[in-house]
Design an enzyme around this catalytic site. Structure first.
Site, short mmCIF file in Angstrom:
data_model
loop_
_atom_site.label_atom_id
_atom_site.label_comp_id
_atom_site.label_asym_id
_atom_site.label_seq_id
_atom_site.Cartn_x
_atom_site.Cartn_y
_atom_site.Cartn_z
N LYS A 138 59.36 76.29 26.46
CA LYS A 138 58.85 75.57 25.29
C LYS A 138 58.11 76.52 24.35
CE LYS A 138 58.30 71.04 27.52
NZ LYS A 138 57.33 69.98 27.87
N ALA A 164 52.96 73.38 27.37
CA ALA A 164 52.69 72.84 28.70
C ALA A 164 53.84 71.95 29.14
CB ALA A 164 51.38 72.06 28.72
N ASP A 165 54.00 71.85 30.44
CA ASP A 165 54.97 70.91 30.98
C ASP A 165 54.39 70.30 32.26
OD1 ASP A 165 57.98 70.04 30.61
OD2 ASP A 165 57.58 70.19 32.76
N THR A 166 54.48 68.99 32.35
CA THR A 166 53.92 68.27 33.49
C THR A 166 55.05 67.69 34.34
OG1 THR A 166 51.96 67.67 32.20
CG2 THR A 166 52.39 66.38 34.19
N GLY A 192 52.20 73.03 34.18
CA GLY A 192 52.32 74.45 33.93
C GLY A 192 51.96 74.73 32.47
#
Length: 199
Positions: free
Chosen positions: A58, A73-75, A110
């Site tokens: 991203k 961010a990635d959840t 992350g």
């Protein structure tokens, strides 16, 4: 309390939750949503690495210049080595929630920060235990539309909170951005300073 940065900060996300957390922290930023494919092969042994790799994709997708700082961010929601992503449709959302019913799962976010030629990466981990859910409640929640854009098909900051029996770890990490860690890392790197004060 407000923070200032020597370079413009870009959030690589259209998530209203992440935008709100940065705003609440006193950080000025602009939004440049990434449009990357989040469907990536998952190796159960590396949930942290998986979340961080997605956040890196991203960040790189929106990065334009060394004259800016990019935060992405990635959840992900993980249970027994399986990732529960954003549901594809209402039926899958219902299936996800019923599978998580009465069970403990992990929420990992992350984070990748691109700044000054450096890549700063880390991940936050929280644990959430769901109550035993009845299908009537689950179906009503999914019908509201709240499940559609959230990993694991629920938002702990919305009516999804009704599913939670208890949790351990950073609440903001579950919402979608471990903002305390983000600010701390950025201050350590000299990317943020307190307005009217030192780093």
């Amino acid at each position: 309390m407000k923070f200032i940065s020597l370079k413009p900060i870009v959030l690589a996300s259209s998530s209203p939750r992440r935008k709100e957390l940065l705003q609440l922290a006193g950080i000025d930023f602009t939004v440049r949503p990434s449009d990357v494919d989040e469907d990536m092969p998952f190796t159960p042994e590396e949930p942290y690495e998986y979340a961080v790799r997605l956040s890196e994709r991203k960040a790189l997708a929106v990065f334009e210049s060394e004259e800016e700082i990019v935060i992405a961010a990635d959840t992900i929601v993980v249970k027994d080595g399986r990732v529960f992503p954003k549901p594809k449709d209402d039926a899958q959302a219902i299936d996800f929630l019923m599978e998580l019913s009465g069970e403990l799962h992990e929420v990992i976010t992350g984070v990748t920060i691109l700044a000054n030629g450096k890549t700063i990466q880390f991940a936050g981990l929280s644990q959430v235990k769901f109550r035993q859910l009845d299908e009537e409640l689950v179906r009503a929640y999914v019908k509201s539309g709240d499940a559609s854009d959230k990993a694991g098909a629920y938002g702990i900051q919305t009516q999804g909170m009704l599913f939670v029996e208890n949790m351990v770890g950073d609440y903001q990490n579950i919402v979608g951005l471990p903002i305390s860690d983000v600010v701390n890392r950025m201050r350590q790197e000299g990317l943020l300073i307190l307005e009217g004060g030192g780093a």
